[in-house]
Design an enzyme around this catalytic site. Structure first.
Site, PDB file in Angstrom:
ATOM      1  N   HIS A  41       0.813  -1.211   0.000  1.00 56.59           N
ATOM      2  CA  HIS A  41       0.000   0.000   0.000  1.00 56.59           C
ATOM      3  C   HIS A  41       0.853   1.271   0.000  1.00 56.59           C
ATOM      4  O   HIS A  41       0.340   2.351  -0.286  1.00 56.59           O
ATOM      5  CB  HIS A  41      -0.983  -0.004   1.181  1.00 56.59           C
ATOM      6  CG  HIS A  41      -0.384   0.287   2.521  1.00 56.59           C
ATOM      7  ND1 HIS A  41      -0.056  -0.705   3.426  1.00 56.59           N
ATOM      8  CD2 HIS A  41      -0.054   1.454   3.123  1.00 56.59           C
ATOM      9  CE1 HIS A  41       0.428  -0.158   4.526  1.00 56.59           C
ATOM     10  NE2 HIS A  41       0.455   1.157   4.369  1.00 56.59           N
ATOM     11  N   ASP A  91       0.265  -7.553   1.421  1.00 58.47           N
ATOM     12  CA  ASP A  91       0.680  -6.157   1.589  1.00 58.47           C
ATOM     13  C   ASP A  91       2.190  -6.026   1.659  1.00 58.47           C
ATOM     14  O   ASP A  91       2.725  -5.280   2.499  1.00 58.47           O
ATOM     15  CB  ASP A  91       0.026  -5.539   2.830  1.00 58.47           C
ATOM     16  CG  ASP A  91       0.126  -4.004   2.830  1.00 58.47           C
ATOM     17  OD1 ASP A  91       0.329  -3.436   1.742  1.00 58.47           O
ATOM     18  OD2 ASP A  91       0.019  -3.402   3.909  1.00 58.47           O
ATOM     19  N   SER A 147       4.587   2.638   7.927  1.00 64.56           N
ATOM     20  CA  SER A 147       4.245   1.494   7.082  1.00 64.56           C
ATOM     21  C   SER A 147       5.443   1.064   6.242  1.00 64.56           C
ATOM     22  O   SER A 147       6.101   1.887   5.600  1.00 64.56           O
ATOM     23  CB  SER A 147       3.084   1.855   6.154  1.00 64.56           C
ATOM     24  OG  SER A 147       1.894   2.016   6.862  1.00 64.56           O
TER      25      SER A 147
END
Length: 512
Positions: free
Chosen positions: A152, A182, A255
């Site tokens: 992402h 992911d 992230s």
């Protein structure tokens, strides 16, 4: 007098006895290791008390100093697609994020949205293509420049820049990405050796120290620490959820960054936070090293992840279902339907079968079944134990290949056999040339300033129909465009499939 003295002496003896008991209690509190049998003999048989000698580190600086040079910030240039506000109960894409339907600002944005839709759609009203910038984190896993981040983080990205801890910047290219877990793999080509870290071989223990390093809110090189709060978390992100929960403060921008143990090994890739406000509340989730190791290995070798496919639709076995079919406990995955021509259908699995195990590995529920099957390579024969008609039955199934419409492999999508439609800003290849199965034509490349880019087409999109004509090759696309032009059309309607969604886009008919 004798009676009086006994009366006086009794309280004294009582006070003396009480003093001795209090003294004993103080000794117990000081020593802290007396067994229960010392106080209450012959009533308990407990083992010796557990003695804990492990202490937390006085500081984390040795670990941080060793691994921090391997952690980077990832800057991603993304094409921004105009979006309308959603006033039908869905999520808003406006500047305030999710807005309740009864929010007082809804009326204002509704009026603004209606005004924004006015216009005749002519060229003079077309806005130039816009780009946005997002940031995340990543870390090197090899000295020759391979680095890991989240899918992402790089999703819809057109350019990738890696910012080192010392401020140096390098261009990176996308090797591959896997939306289901992911994870993504980037590569920096530079005439130097990078400091890198390795994934841990062993899963962390709950309560173990963990250090997270990343780029929260653009503040690169930020270090936070905490413990492993839990393992095996399912947060509804996908079919292979198996997250490590940590309480190290993690925020937006972390992230793709690593979570380290005290050996400097990566135990997980930070991927999500739970936060009603958008900030840290002490609940963060990391993709386990065991998952990342396998996925990243596939991305490095093939640019994509190949998974086994069983070909069934499944659901949980509830207590009521277990009782109705005669199972002792509510475990396994019950088959709700079996698509035709899939591996399960060919092997004889039926709707109503409850899958109990695969090659002896017990299936607790649908999530476990998905993970077990995905770990196998296609064309592998597995033995599946099912519960049917009140008894267990063994069925051999040869697994198929799970198709992934989100495959990302830029090298494969720019093969020499591509067909360029320069006036539209498109380069096309067949699905076979792109390494994909199924009908349609794959978008290999999109020019930055062309009509296709303005309409939001992206590499990897599948064109299944043009001007009402099904297409299987770039030649079919050209033919359909010519046919529409001969019929007096100024634009042709493209039916596209991407991210398991279908959409229609009208492109002007301009073919060379």
């Amino acid at each position: 007098m004798m009676h009086i003295r006994e009366t006086v002496e009794a309280p004294r003896r009582l006070r003396s006895r009480r003093a001795r008991l209090l003294a004993g209690a103080m000794v117990l509190g000081t020593a802290g290791v007396l067994s229960v049998q010392t106080l209450v003999p012959n009533q308990f048989a407990f083992a010796d008390p557990v003695k804990i000698d492990v202490q937390g580190p006085a500081d984390f600086s040795p670990v941080v100093q060793a691994v921090q040079p391997a952690v980077v910030s990832v800057r991603v240039k993304q094409a921004v697609e105009p979006k309308m506000m959603n006033f039908d109960g869905g999520n808003s894409s406006g500047p305030f994020g999710d807005m309740p339907q009864d929010h007082p600002l809804q009326r204002f944005f509704r009026q603004f949205g209606q005004q924004g839709q006015q216009g005749n759609g002519s060229e003079q009203h077309r806005k130039p293509r816009q780009y946005g910038m997002s940031q995340g984190s990543g870390f090197f896993i090899s000295e020759d420049g391979y680095l890991v981040t989240n899918h992402h983080v790089i999703d819809k990205g057109t350019e990738f820049t890696v910012v080192m801890n010392d401020g140096k910047e390098y261009d990176a290219k996308l090797i591959g990405a896997d939306k289901r877990t992911d994870l993504a793999l980037l590569k920096v080509d530079a005439d130097k050796e990078f400091t890198y870290v390795k994934f841990a071989d062993d899963a962390p223990h709950v309560g173990e120290w963990v250090v997270a390093i990343g780029n929260p809110f653009g503040l690169g090189g930020s270090v936070t620490a905490g413990i492993v709060s839990a393992r095996g978390r399912d947060i509804g992100a996908g079919p292979y959820d198996d997250f490590i929960q940590i309480d190290a403060p993690v925020n937006r921008g972390n992230s793709g960054g690593p979570a380290f143990n005290m050996k400097g090994e990566v135990i997980g890739v930070n991927a999500a936070i739970f936060s009603p406000s958008g900030g840290n509340v002490g609940i963060a989730f990391a993709i386990p090293a065991s998952t990342a190791t396998n996925v990243i290995g596939d991305l490095k070798n093939d640019g994509s992840v190949v998974r086994g496919w069983l070909g069934v639709h499944i659901q949980n076995v509830t207590d009521d279902i277990a009782e109705s079919i005669g199972l002792d406990d509510a475990s396994g995955a019950i088959v709700s339907s079996v698509p035709e021509d899939g591996p399960a259908a060919k092997a004889g699995l039926e709707a109503g079968d409850t899958i109990l195990s695969v090659d002896g590995s017990k299936v607790k529920g649908p999530r476990e079944l998905s993970k077990i099957i995905a770990a196998y390579d296609p064309d592998t024969k597995v033995e599946i134990a099912v519960w049917r008609d009140g008894k267990e039955k063994e069925i051999d199934v040869t697994l198929g290949k799970l198709q992934d419409s989100n495959k990302v492999a830029a090298a494969e999508l720019t093969a020499p056999e591509r067909t360029s439609l320069d006036d539209l800003g498109l380069a096309l290849v067949t699905a076979e040339e792109a390494g994909l199965e199924g009908p349609g034509v794959i978008v290999a490349e999109v020019a930055d300033e062309g009509p296709a880019a303005e309409k939001g087409l992206r590499p990897g999109d599948r064109i299944v129909e043009v001007a009402g004509v099904k297409v299987e090759s770039p030649t079919d696309v050209v033919g359909a465009l010519k046919g529409a032009e001969e019929n007096g059309r100024k634009a042709a309607l493209f039916r596209l499939e991407s991210n398991e969604n279908t959409r229609f886009v009208a492109l002007p008919i301009k073919i060379g």
